[in-house]
Scaffold this motif. Structure first.
Motif, PDB file in Angstrom:
ATOM      1  N   ARG A  80       1.076  -1.061  -0.478  1.00 12.15           N
ATOM      2  CA  ARG A  80       0.450   0.178  -0.100  1.00 12.15           C
ATOM      3  C   ARG A  80       0.923   1.467   0.023  1.00 12.15           C
ATOM      4  O   ARG A  80       0.891   2.305  -1.030  1.00 12.15           O
ATOM      5  CB  ARG A  80      -0.898  -0.012   1.093  1.00 12.15           C
ATOM      6  N   ASN A  81       1.872   1.015   1.503  1.00 11.42           N
ATOM      7  CA  ASN A  81       3.134   2.108   0.768  1.00 11.42           C
ATOM      8  C   ASN A  81       4.129   2.721  -0.459  1.00 11.42           C
ATOM      9  O   ASN A  81       3.573   3.874  -0.735  1.00 11.42           O
ATOM     10  CB  ASN A  81       3.790   2.823   1.716  1.00 11.42           C
ATOM     11  N   ALA A  82       3.814   1.420  -1.029  1.00 11.75           N
ATOM     12  CA  ALA A  82       5.253   1.487  -1.858  1.00 11.75           C
ATOM     13  C   ALA A  82       4.307   2.215  -2.961  1.00 11.75           C
ATOM     14  O   ALA A  82       5.505   2.744  -4.190  1.00 11.75           O
ATOM     15  CB  ALA A  82       5.497   0.556  -2.543  1.00 11.75           C
ATOM     16  N   LEU A  83       3.051   2.109  -3.356  1.00 13.44           N
ATOM     17  CA  LEU A  83       2.861   2.026  -3.948  1.00 13.44           C
ATOM     18  C   LEU A  83       1.555   3.756  -4.212  1.00 13.44           C
ATOM     19  O   LEU A  83       1.701   3.797  -5.100  1.00 13.44           O
ATOM     20  CB  LEU A  83       1.012   1.022  -4.652  1.00 13.44           C
ATOM     21  N   ALA A  84       1.550   3.930  -3.373  1.00 19.96           N
ATOM     22  CA  ALA A  84       0.989   5.220  -3.179  1.00 19.96           C
ATOM     23  C   ALA A  84       2.193   5.966  -2.968  1.00 19.96           C
ATOM     24  O   ALA A  84       1.989   7.210  -4.113  1.00 19.96           O
ATOM     25  CB  ALA A  84       0.677   5.254  -1.475  1.00 19.96           C
TER      26      ALA A  84
END
Length: 85
Positions: A80-84
């Motif tokens: 979630r953090n990497a794609l955001a």
């Protein structure tokens, strides 16, 4: 964790039959198939024979399922953090 316990409590007899068939001798097999194996195991010891060894399996299910959920949550948060970004 309760899901893992419930799963193994219901599936364990099938696992016992599978293991008995897998470890049966190929040269002189004791069982003719799944139904024959189930009948023989049940005749040997009733329901208890189908659940022999379930204790260690269930005690392993709790930490194993807890680790699965933990890794899933960590990976989910990471992606979630990497794609955001």
């Amino acid at each position: 964790a309760a899901a893992g316990l419930g799963f193994w409590a219901g599936v364990y007899p099938t696992d016992v039959i599978k293991t008995r068939i897998q470890t049966d001798s190929e040269a002189s097999p004791r069982f003719r198939g799944i139904v024959d194996c189930t009948r023989q195991v049940f005749r040997e010891g009733g329901w208890a024979a189908l659940y022999r060894g379930v204790g260690p399996c269930l005690s392993r299910a709790v930490p194993a399922n807890a680790v699965c959920f933990l890794v899933y949550e960590w990976a989910s948060a990471y992606f979630r953090n990497a794609l955001a970004a």
